[in-house]
Design a protein around this motif. Structure first.
Motif, PDB file in Angstrom:
ATOM      1  N   ALA A   1      25.955 -39.534   2.520  1.00  0.00           N
ATOM      2  CA  ALA A   1      27.282 -39.743   1.942  1.00  0.00           C
ATOM      3  C   ALA A   1      27.821 -38.401   1.469  1.00  0.00           C
ATOM      4  CB  ALA A   1      27.216 -40.724   0.784  1.00  0.00           C
ATOM      5  N   ASP A   2      29.041 -38.060   1.895  1.00  0.00           N
ATOM      6  CA  ASP A   2      29.714 -36.838   1.459  1.00  0.00           C
ATOM      7  C   ASP A   2      30.909 -37.261   0.616  1.00  0.00           C
ATOM      8  OD1 ASP A   2      30.703 -34.308   1.089  1.00  0.00           O
ATOM      9  OD2 ASP A   2      31.479 -34.078   3.124  1.00  0.00           O
ATOM     10  N   LEU A   3      30.759 -37.162  -0.698  1.00  0.00           N
ATOM     11  CA  LEU A   3      31.767 -37.673  -1.624  1.00  0.00           C
ATOM     12  C   LEU A   3      32.622 -36.533  -2.164  1.00  0.00           C
ATOM     13  CD1 LEU A   3      29.469 -40.212  -3.514  1.00  0.00           C
ATOM     14  CD2 LEU A   3      30.712 -40.494  -1.347  1.00  0.00           C
ATOM     15  N   PHE A   4      33.925 -36.798  -2.311  1.00  0.00           N
ATOM     16  CA  PHE A   4      34.915 -35.760  -2.615  1.00  0.00           C
ATOM     17  C   PHE A   4      34.894 -34.731  -1.479  1.00  0.00           C
ATOM     18  CE2 PHE A   4      33.176 -37.461  -6.562  1.00  0.00           C
ATOM     19  CZ  PHE A   4      34.324 -37.890  -7.228  1.00  0.00           C
ATOM     20  N   CYS A   5      35.012 -35.249  -0.254  1.00  0.00           N
ATOM     21  CA  CYS A   5      34.736 -34.455   0.941  1.00  0.00           C
ATOM     22  C   CYS A   5      35.888 -33.551   1.351  1.00  0.00           C
ATOM     23  CB  CYS A   5      34.388 -35.375   2.105  1.00  0.00           C
ATOM     24  SG  CYS A   5      35.757 -36.460   2.592  1.00  0.00           S
TER      25      CYS A   5
ATOM     26  N   ASP B   1      37.213 -39.375   0.097  1.00  0.00           N
ATOM     27  CA  ASP B   1      37.991 -38.491  -0.768  1.00  0.00           C
ATOM     28  C   ASP B   1      39.302 -39.188  -1.099  1.00  0.00           C
ATOM     29  OD1 ASP B   1      37.999 -35.309  -1.524  1.00  0.00           O
ATOM     30  OD2 ASP B   1      40.031 -36.065  -1.249  1.00  0.00           O
ATOM     31  N   ALA B   2      39.880 -38.845  -2.258  1.00  0.00           N
ATOM     32  CA  ALA B   2      41.134 -39.466  -2.672  1.00  0.00           C
ATOM     33  C   ALA B   2      42.321 -38.991  -1.847  1.00  0.00           C
ATOM     34  CB  ALA B   2      41.394 -39.187  -4.152  1.00  0.00           C
ATOM     35  N   SER B   3      42.208 -37.822  -1.237  1.00  0.00           N
ATOM     36  CA  SER B   3      43.325 -37.247  -0.489  1.00  0.00           C
ATOM     37  C   SER B   3      43.443 -37.886   0.889  1.00  0.00           C
ATOM     38  CB  SER B   3      43.143 -35.731  -0.343  1.00  0.00           C
ATOM     39  OG  SER B   3      44.095 -35.197   0.560  1.00  0.00           O
ATOM     40  N   ALA B   4      44.489 -38.682   1.085  1.00  0.00           N
ATOM     41  CA  ALA B   4      44.709 -39.283   2.397  1.00  0.00           C
ATOM     42  C   ALA B   4      44.978 -38.208   3.445  1.00  0.00           C
ATOM     43  CB  ALA B   4      45.881 -40.269   2.329  1.00  0.00           C
ATOM     44  N   ALA B   5      45.672 -37.133   3.041  1.00  0.00           N
ATOM     45  CA  ALA B   5      45.947 -36.041   3.983  1.00  0.00           C
ATOM     46  C   ALA B   5      44.664 -35.335   4.377  1.00  0.00           C
ATOM     47  CB  ALA B   5      46.927 -35.058   3.357  1.00  0.00           C
ATOM     48  N   GLY B   6      43.757 -35.151   3.404  1.00  0.00           N
ATOM     49  CA  GLY B   6      42.480 -34.525   3.712  1.00  0.00           C
ATOM     50  C   GLY B   6      41.654 -35.357   4.675  1.00  0.00           C
ATOM     51  N   ILE B   7      41.630 -36.679   4.457  1.00  0.00           N
ATOM     52  CA  ILE B   7      40.875 -37.567   5.340  1.00  0.00           C
ATOM     53  C   ILE B   7      41.496 -37.588   6.737  1.00  0.00           C
ATOM     54  CG2 ILE B   7      40.246 -39.974   5.751  1.00  0.00           C
ATOM     55  CD1 ILE B   7      38.512 -38.604   3.667  1.00  0.00           C
ATOM     56  N   ALA B   8      42.824 -37.565   6.807  1.00  0.00           N
ATOM     57  CA  ALA B   8      43.495 -37.533   8.111  1.00  0.00           C
ATOM     58  C   ALA B   8      43.138 -36.250   8.859  1.00  0.00           C
ATOM     59  CB  ALA B   8      45.000 -37.653   7.931  1.00  0.00           C
ATOM     60  N   ALA B   9      43.080 -35.124   8.128  1.00  0.00           N
ATOM     61  CA  ALA B   9      42.708 -33.851   8.753  1.00  0.00           C
ATOM     62  C   ALA B   9      41.273 -33.901   9.247  1.00  0.00           C
ATOM     63  CB  ALA B   9      42.892 -32.709   7.756  1.00  0.00           C
ATOM     64  N   LEU B  10      40.394 -34.484   8.436  1.00  0.00           N
ATOM     65  CA  LEU B  10      38.991 -34.610   8.836  1.00  0.00           C
ATOM     66  C   LEU B  10      38.874 -35.425  10.125  1.00  0.00           C
ATOM     67  CD1 LEU B  10      36.101 -35.438   6.358  1.00  0.00           C
ATOM     68  CD2 LEU B  10      36.149 -36.361   8.657  1.00  0.00           C
TER      69      LEU B  10
ATOM     70  N   ILE C   1      30.668 -39.896  12.254  1.00  0.00           N
ATOM     71  CA  ILE C   1      31.288 -39.696  10.942  1.00  0.00           C
ATOM     72  C   ILE C   1      32.241 -40.847  10.673  1.00  0.00           C
ATOM     73  CG2 ILE C   1      32.811 -38.232   9.547  1.00  0.00           C
ATOM     74  CD1 ILE C   1      31.841 -35.845  11.240  1.00  0.00           C
ATOM     75  N   THR C   2      32.095 -41.470   9.515  1.00  0.00           N
ATOM     76  CA  THR C   2      33.030 -42.488   9.047  1.00  0.00           C
ATOM     77  C   THR C   2      33.735 -41.925   7.814  1.00  0.00           C
ATOM     78  OG1 THR C   2      31.559 -44.250   9.802  1.00  0.00           O
ATOM     79  CG2 THR C   2      33.304 -44.859   8.247  1.00  0.00           C
ATOM     80  N   ALA C   3      35.072 -41.910   7.820  1.00  0.00           N
ATOM     81  CA  ALA C   3      35.831 -41.284   6.727  1.00  0.00           C
ATOM     82  C   ALA C   3      36.782 -42.297   6.102  1.00  0.00           C
ATOM     83  CB  ALA C   3      36.599 -40.073   7.237  1.00  0.00           C
ATOM     84  N   GLU C   4      36.858 -42.265   4.770  1.00  0.00           N
ATOM     85  CA  GLU C   4      37.686 -43.221   4.031  1.00  0.00           C
ATOM     86  C   GLU C   4      38.458 -42.508   2.928  1.00  0.00           C
ATOM     87  OE1 GLU C   4      37.135 -47.082   1.014  1.00  0.00           O
ATOM     88  OE2 GLU C   4      35.396 -46.197   2.022  1.00  0.00           O
ATOM     89  N   ALA C   5      39.760 -42.805   2.833  1.00  0.00           N
ATOM     90  CA  ALA C   5      40.570 -42.313   1.713  1.00  0.00           C
ATOM     91  C   ALA C   5      40.381 -43.269   0.542  1.00  0.00           C
ATOM     92  CB  ALA C   5      42.035 -42.239   2.107  1.00  0.00           C
ATOM     93  N   ARG C   6      39.795 -42.748  -0.540  1.00  0.00           N
ATOM     94  CA  ARG C   6      39.460 -43.621  -1.674  1.00  0.00           C
ATOM     95  C   ARG C   6      39.385 -42.796  -2.949  1.00  0.00           C
ATOM     96  NH1 ARG C   6      35.217 -48.504  -1.557  1.00  0.00           N
ATOM     97  NH2 ARG C   6      34.722 -48.726  -3.772  1.00  0.00           N
ATOM     98  N   ASP C   7      39.986 -43.301  -4.012  1.00  0.00           N
ATOM     99  CA  ASP C   7      39.948 -42.634  -5.314  1.00  0.00           C
ATOM    100  C   ASP C   7      38.591 -42.918  -5.954  1.00  0.00           C
ATOM    101  OD1 ASP C   7      40.196 -41.811  -7.962  1.00  0.00           O
ATOM    102  OD2 ASP C   7      42.295 -42.387  -8.097  1.00  0.00           O
ATOM    103  N   LEU C   8      37.715 -41.920  -5.941  1.00  0.00           N
ATOM    104  CA  LEU C   8      36.352 -42.127  -6.428  1.00  0.00           C
ATOM    105  C   LEU C   8      36.255 -42.100  -7.939  1.00  0.00           C
ATOM    106  CD1 LEU C   8      34.488 -39.960  -3.770  1.00  0.00           C
ATOM    107  CD2 LEU C   8      34.753 -42.454  -3.826  1.00  0.00           C
ATOM    108  N   PHE C   9      37.352 -41.783  -8.618  1.00  0.00           N
ATOM    109  CA  PHE C   9      37.380 -41.902 -10.078  1.00  0.00           C
ATOM    110  C   PHE C   9      37.672 -43.352 -10.473  1.00  0.00           C
ATOM    111  CE2 PHE C   9      38.437 -37.404  -9.405  1.00  0.00           C
ATOM    112  CZ  PHE C   9      37.493 -36.817 -10.226  1.00  0.00           C
ATOM    113  N   ARG C  10      38.651 -43.958  -9.846  1.00  0.00           N
ATOM    114  CA  ARG C  10      39.022 -45.337 -10.173  1.00  0.00           C
ATOM    115  C   ARG C  10      38.192 -46.357  -9.400  1.00  0.00           C
ATOM    116  NH1 ARG C  10      45.683 -45.010 -10.329  1.00  0.00           N
ATOM    117  NH2 ARG C  10      45.821 -43.445 -11.987  1.00  0.00           N
TER     118      ARG C  10
END
Length: 414
Positions: free
Chosen positions: A275-279, A298-307, A320-329
């Motif tokens: 698991a790569d969190l805050f990726c 990672d919370a950044s949808a733009a970052g996940i889209a770039a990944l 690789i499975t990537a998800e846009a998700r706010d890991l604080f909330r």
């Protein structure tokens, strides 16, 4: 009243500290063992004069040393300077009652920073000045050279000032140019432009675009909204070429990123799923996928889209499975992390209390913590240790050369 003091140590913000009967006195740009003289006001020594210099004092290399708010430790010899950074990590861990092996700090070369945040102001003569803030002040120090920045960024300073001029249209605007050197050229995202009055006019936007095109800028954006793009800015992460989103996060120095990635990859060898969190956009994700399948979040949808966009350019990697998700909330719970026997986390400066609390309940045998704040790292480390992990070792990384800032990589095992 003028006082003569002896500096006992350098504090966490990089100022020398003298112990006096009235409490500590902070003296900027001083070193342990130095005898200094100046006026004490509100616990700070002003108009500092070095009476007896430390043998560890060296000549600073910046033309703007002493005025510019950055690089405030460049007068310190490399050995004791790096030892001090290592000690800042030790002190942060000690406050949480944690002892572990702390490796020597990883140094980075000068002229290596690929990211700068440059403030723009218009002087009384109407000329645009570009630079950094002065020490303990909002005053702008115009920068004409910078020993930590990549030479291509320094060479671009005059052109960047011409681009900045258009963003000073409104008197209340205080633009900052976030400039990144990418594989395809300069990527500039501008923040701090007055919006209540209607934002940047169409005429000012066109002036900015023309100036950027004339400087062969790859992309120019305003608070994440693209104004012009001649070429997609891209970054290499492992074997992948990733399109960097406007204003997206990127480690400031490639050598520092490589040192942190290397230690993370070495720590997770043998893992079956990581698991790569805050990726972010995948600085760790792609190198980790050379070891095992990766779940990235990672919370950044733009970052996940770039990944995700970068996946097509990489070869020879595990899925690789990537998800846009706010890991604080919405931290990933043990159920979400099922099958993951290794976790890598690179949270913001605030740390990741909520996500860290989930990890002892997983099957992860190893956790790699990457941090830009030893204090919040130590706090989160205490949670892991109380949950059954052992902090095996920590490696400080001097990503922000000659500053008080310390980054680190910590390896935890069950």
């Amino acid at each position: 009243m003028t006082e003569t003091l002896t500096i006992a140590r350098v504090g966490g913000q990089g100022d020398g500290i003298a112990d006096t009967p009235d409490g500590p006195v902070f003296a900027p740009l001083t070193l342990p063992g130095e005898v200094v003289r100046g006026e004490v006001r509100d616990g700070r020594l002003e108009a500092v004069e070095i009476v007896t210099a430390s043998p560890d004092r060296i000549a600073p290399v910046s033309l703007h040393y002493g005025d510019c708010g950055g690089c405030s430790l460049q007068h310190w010899a490399n050995g004791p300077y790096l030892d001090w950074k290592r000690d800042q990590v030790r002190l942060a861990l000690a406050r949480e009652g944690i002892e572990t092996e702390i490796e020597a700090a990883v140094a980075v070369p000068s002229a290596s920073r690929r990211r700068l945040a440059l403030h723009a102001r218009r002087g009384e003569d109407g000329r645009v000045a570009l630079g950094f803030k002065a020490r303990k002040s909002w005053r702008l120090v115009e920068v004409t050279a910078c020993p930590v920045a990549h030479p291509r960024l320094v060479e671009a300073l005059p052109a960047l000032a011409r681009i900045a001029e258009a963003f000073l249209e409104h008197p209340k605007s205080a633009p900052t140019l976030h400039v990144t050197l990418t594989l395809t050229g300069l990527d500039i995202d501008v923040t701090g432009v007055e919006r209540r009055s209607g934002g940047l006019s169409g005429d000012a936007q066109m002036r900015a675009i023309r100036a950027a095109a004339g400087a062969d800028v790859a992309r120019l954006s305003l608070a994440g909204d693209t104004l012009m793009m001649e070429r997609q800015p891209t970054i290499a992460f492992g074997t992948a070429t990733v399109p960097l989103p406007p204003g997206g996060f990127l480690q400031a120095v490639p050598e520092a990123e490589a040192a942190m990635v290397q230690r993370a990859v070495e720590a997770v060898q043998g893992a079956k799923k990581i698991a790569d969190l805050f990726c972010g956009a995948g600085a760790f994700t792609f190198p980790l996928a050379a070891v095992a399948p990766v779940l990235a979040a990672d919370a950044s949808a733009a970052g996940i889209a770039a990944l995700k966009a970068g996946m097509g350019s990489a070869r020879g990697l595990k899925p690789i499975t990537a998800e846009a998700r706010d890991l604080f909330r919405r931290p990933l719970a043990p159920y979400d992390l099922r099958g993951c026997d290794a976790v890598v986390m690179d949270p913001p400066r605030a740390g990741a209390v909520e996500q860290t609390r989930q990890l002892p309940g997983t099957k992860a045998a190893v956790v790699v913590g990457v941090s830009c704040n030893p204090v919040t790292f130590a706090r989160d480390a205490r949670i892991l240790i109380e949950g059954g992990f052992r902090l095996e070792r920590v490696t400080p990384v001097d990503q922000f050369l000659w500053s008080a800032h310390v980054e680190l990589v910590g390896i935890f095992r069950r």
